[in-house]
Design a protein around this motif. Structure first.
Motif, PDB file in Angstrom:
ATOM      1  N   LYS A  93       4.883 -40.437  25.125  1.00  0.00           N
ATOM      2  CA  LYS A  93       3.925 -39.830  26.064  1.00  0.00           C
ATOM      3  C   LYS A  93       3.226 -40.901  26.889  1.00  0.00           C
ATOM      4  O   LYS A  93       3.034 -40.739  28.100  1.00  0.00           O
ATOM      5  CB  LYS A  93       2.904 -38.986  25.301  1.00  0.00           C
ATOM      6  CG  LYS A  93       3.502 -37.751  24.661  1.00  0.00           C
ATOM      7  CD  LYS A  93       2.511 -37.053  23.745  1.00  0.00           C
ATOM      8  CE  LYS A  93       3.172 -35.934  22.972  1.00  0.00           C
ATOM      9  NZ  LYS A  93       2.229 -35.278  22.041  1.00  0.00           N
ATOM     10  N   ALA A  94       2.855 -42.005  26.240  1.00  0.00           N
ATOM     11  CA  ALA A  94       2.200 -43.099  26.952  1.00  0.00           C
ATOM     12  C   ALA A  94       3.127 -43.692  28.002  1.00  0.00           C
ATOM     13  O   ALA A  94       2.689 -44.038  29.107  1.00  0.00           O
ATOM     14  CB  ALA A  94       1.734 -44.174  25.966  1.00  0.00           C
ATOM     15  N   SER A  95       4.413 -43.810  27.688  1.00  0.00           N
ATOM     16  CA  SER A  95       5.356 -44.366  28.659  1.00  0.00           C
ATOM     17  C   SER A  95       5.596 -43.415  29.819  1.00  0.00           C
ATOM     18  O   SER A  95       5.736 -43.855  30.962  1.00  0.00           O
ATOM     19  CB  SER A  95       6.686 -44.700  27.982  1.00  0.00           C
ATOM     20  OG  SER A  95       6.540 -45.845  27.186  1.00  0.00           O
ATOM     21  N   VAL A  96       5.641 -42.137  29.554  1.00  0.00           N
ATOM     22  CA  VAL A  96       5.839 -41.151  30.624  1.00  0.00           C
ATOM     23  C   VAL A  96       4.657 -41.173  31.601  1.00  0.00           C
ATOM     24  O   VAL A  96       4.840 -41.172  32.819  1.00  0.00           O
ATOM     25  CB  VAL A  96       6.048 -39.736  30.041  1.00  0.00           C
ATOM     26  CG1 VAL A  96       5.953 -38.674  31.117  1.00  0.00           C
ATOM     27  CG2 VAL A  96       7.390 -39.648  29.330  1.00  0.00           C
ATOM     28  N   LEU A  97       3.442 -41.212  31.074  1.00  0.00           N
ATOM     29  CA  LEU A  97       2.248 -41.162  31.926  1.00  0.00           C
ATOM     30  C   LEU A  97       1.799 -42.538  32.426  1.00  0.00           C
ATOM     31  O   LEU A  97       1.255 -42.655  33.519  1.00  0.00           O
ATOM     32  CB  LEU A  97       1.100 -40.491  31.182  1.00  0.00           C
ATOM     33  CG  LEU A  97       1.270 -38.988  31.039  1.00  0.00           C
ATOM     34  CD1 LEU A  97       0.362 -38.447  29.949  1.00  0.00           C
ATOM     35  CD2 LEU A  97       1.010 -38.301  32.361  1.00  0.00           C
ATOM     36  N   GLY A  98       1.960 -43.567  31.638  1.00  0.00           N
ATOM     37  CA  GLY A  98       1.580 -44.916  32.044  1.00  0.00           C
ATOM     38  C   GLY A  98       0.242 -45.353  31.491  1.00  0.00           C
ATOM     39  O   GLY A  98      -0.558 -44.548  31.006  1.00  0.00           O
TER      40      GLY A  98
END
Length: 141
Positions: A93-98
């Motif tokens: 999730k962190a990688s998808v959103l940044g």
């Protein structure tokens, strides 16, 4: 003017949280900036930063439901689970959103749209306090 400040956001439960005011409280120098940029860098791999709706809390709840459907936890497909079943889904999730945002400063304020605010996406069940490195670059009045 260049300035860098480490802001520690208080611990929050899993979900999406409006943190605009908490960030601005840690950056009173913005008021003296006529024009500039604020870069925010979240120093974590299991949380995220994004811009979205700042008025209706239902949007933040819908974000949480959407991302939980998109990236479920508790599946046997994930190998990395050193810190629990929410570990790898939180990283996804962190990688998808940044983990970073660049925001314009105009006349001593963030130049956000009327209905925009900064969200912290807390993707862990017990993520704890989160550090944001804020770099302000601009010209004073």
């Amino acid at each position: 003017m260049w300035q860098q400040t480490l802001i520690t956001l208080r611990a929050r439960p899993r979900g999406f949280h409006l943190v605009t005011d908490e960030l601005l409280a840690g950056l009173p120098e913005i008021k003296a900036c006529r024009v500039g940029l604020l870069h925010l860098w979240l120093q974590h791999t299991s949380a995220s930063l994004t811009i979205n709706e700042n008025a209706d809390p239902a949007v933040r709840r819908d974000f949480e439901r959407f991302f939980n459907r998109l990236i479920p936890q508790g599946t046997d497909d994930y190998e990395h689970n050193d810190e629990g079943l929410d570990d790898l889904p939180a990283h996804f999730k962190a990688s998808v959103l940044g983990c970073q945002l660049s925001l314009p400063i105009q006349a001593g304020r963030l130049a956000l749209g009327t209905w925009q605010g900064v969200y912290l996406g807390e993707h862990r069940d017990h993520g704890g306090a989160r550090n944001v490195l804020a770099t302000l670059h601009g010209e004073g009045e």
